[in-house]
Enzyme design. Structure first.
Site, PDB file in Angstrom:
ATOM      1  N   HIS A 111      -6.166  -1.169  -5.556  1.00 31.25           N
ATOM      2  CA  HIS A 111      -5.191  -0.470  -4.710  1.00 31.25           C
ATOM      3  C   HIS A 111      -3.884  -0.267  -5.475  1.00 31.25           C
ATOM      4  O   HIS A 111      -3.351   0.851  -5.544  1.00 31.25           O
ATOM      5  CB  HIS A 111      -4.960  -1.308  -3.447  1.00 31.25           C
ATOM      6  CG  HIS A 111      -3.922  -0.764  -2.518  1.00 31.25           C
ATOM      7  ND1 HIS A 111      -4.235  -0.245  -1.280  1.00 31.25           N
ATOM      8  CD2 HIS A 111      -2.562  -0.672  -2.620  1.00 31.25           C
ATOM      9  CE1 HIS A 111      -3.119   0.155  -0.674  1.00 31.25           C
ATOM     10  NE2 HIS A 111      -2.089  -0.111  -1.465  1.00 31.25           N
ATOM     11  N   GLU A 112      -3.379  -1.354  -6.058  1.00 37.48           N
ATOM     12  CA  GLU A 112      -2.125  -1.263  -6.799  1.00 37.48           C
ATOM     13  C   GLU A 112      -2.285  -0.450  -8.083  1.00 37.48           C
ATOM     14  O   GLU A 112      -1.370   0.272  -8.495  1.00 37.48           O
ATOM     15  CB  GLU A 112      -1.602  -2.665  -7.122  1.00 37.48           C
ATOM     16  CG  GLU A 112      -1.360  -3.554  -5.907  1.00 37.48           C
ATOM     17  CD  GLU A 112      -0.300  -3.009  -4.959  1.00 37.48           C
ATOM     18  OE1 GLU A 112       0.413  -2.068  -5.342  1.00 37.48           O
ATOM     19  OE2 GLU A 112      -0.196  -3.522  -3.836  1.00 37.48           O
ATOM     20  N   HIS A 125      -1.906   3.233  -7.317  1.00 36.43           N
ATOM     21  CA  HIS A 125      -0.497   3.621  -7.226  1.00 36.43           C
ATOM     22  C   HIS A 125       0.095   3.817  -8.623  1.00 36.43           C
ATOM     23  O   HIS A 125       0.764   4.817  -8.907  1.00 36.43           O
ATOM     24  CB  HIS A 125       0.312   2.537  -6.505  1.00 36.43           C
ATOM     25  CG  HIS A 125       0.104   2.477  -5.032  1.00 36.43           C
ATOM     26  ND1 HIS A 125       0.189   3.579  -4.212  1.00 36.43           N
ATOM     27  CD2 HIS A 125      -0.154   1.423  -4.200  1.00 36.43           C
ATOM     28  CE1 HIS A 125      -0.011   3.225  -2.954  1.00 36.43           C
ATOM     29  NE2 HIS A 125      -0.225   1.918  -2.923  1.00 36.43           N
TER      30      HIS A 125
END
Length: 262
Positions: free
Chosen positions: A61-62, A65
């Site tokens: 997820h990170e 980003h």
């Protein structure tokens, strides 16, 4: 005019971290143990599989980003180590890893954290800012779909029940993370998607509340009536993939192995 130099990415800034590889190895090994029923305590094996799988999804997820920000103009991303998938490199390990894991253990809710520091001033264009915020939840959506595919393909009756229950519970965490994180609440990615399109005055007024957004959402979910309706909606979404609530509930029961002792 002075210009602040950008540190060149050093060797290893984008190499996959051994920590992430270790977490992924635990996920594979514990998943295999659940599948083959090797573990004497199947609940503990499910616990390891779900927690490690959740941590893998948090890292991805990170990473999403960070990778999107890098390609959108923030060239400082690589030097910060965000592309290594190492959870210890995140700006706020408490919000990004520790609290979400506690939420999983305490209530079976997948609440994401936000921790990649992006230098937004380097990025031009509202659409790019919105895409950076959307990249993380989209990873959770993809992760959930992959986990639910065996159910959609009719494998629920032929694959080991404990393994399918673990998959169902982990998939539910991904679905809850995606839905909750897409809420337009300050501090969550959903708000980040819309923020570039808001006026400067509105952004200034909302900014002080961003640090409380995640905890506020978690607090609201503890209200019984809200919690029931929320999970009814989650069950409906997962029902599209033939993931029945009985599997999710059984997976959660196995996950809480300490409740089944004695």
């Amino acid at each position: 005019m002075s210009v602040t130099p950008i540190r060149r990415a050093q060797h290893g800034d984008s190499r996959i971290s051994p920590i992430f590889l270790a977490i992924a190895a635990v996920m594979v090994a514990s998943g295999w143990a659940v599948w083959r029923e090797f573990a004497s305590n199947k609940g503990f094996a499910v616990f390891l599989f779900v927690v490690s799988g959740w941590l893998v999804s948090l890292c991805l997820h990170e990473y999403a980003h960070a990778r999107t920000a890098l390609h959108s103009g923030d060239i400082s991303i690589e030097s910060k180590g965000y592309l290594t998938l190492n959870p210890l490199k995140y700006t706020n390990a408490l919000l990004s890893v520790i609290l979400p894991v506690i939420f999983v253990i305490a209530g079976g809710i997948g609440l994401p954290g936000g921790a990649v520091f992006i230098e937004r001033g380097r990025i031009r264009g509202r659409w790019r800012h919105s895409l950076i915020s959307a990249a993380g939840p989209l990873v959770n959506v993809l992760f959930a779909i992959v986990l639910m595919l065996p159910f959609a393909l009719g494998k629920a009756d032929s694959w080991p029940t404990d393994f399918m229950a673990a998959l169902a519970f982990l998939a539910r965490l991904q679905v809850t993370a995606a839905i909750l994180n897409l809420l337009p609440v300050p501090g969550l990615d959903g708000y980040g998607i819309w923020e570039p399109w808001l006026s400067y005055n509105i952004r200034r007024q909302v900014e002080p509340f961003a640090q409380f957004g995640l905890l506020a959402v978690f607090g609201v979910l503890w209200i019984p009536s809200v919690n029931i309706k929320f999970f009814d909606a989650i069950n409906s979404v997962m029902g599209w993939f033939n993931v029945h609530a009985i599997y999710m509930d059984y997976g959660y029961t196995l996950f809480r192995f300490w409740k089944n002792q004695g």
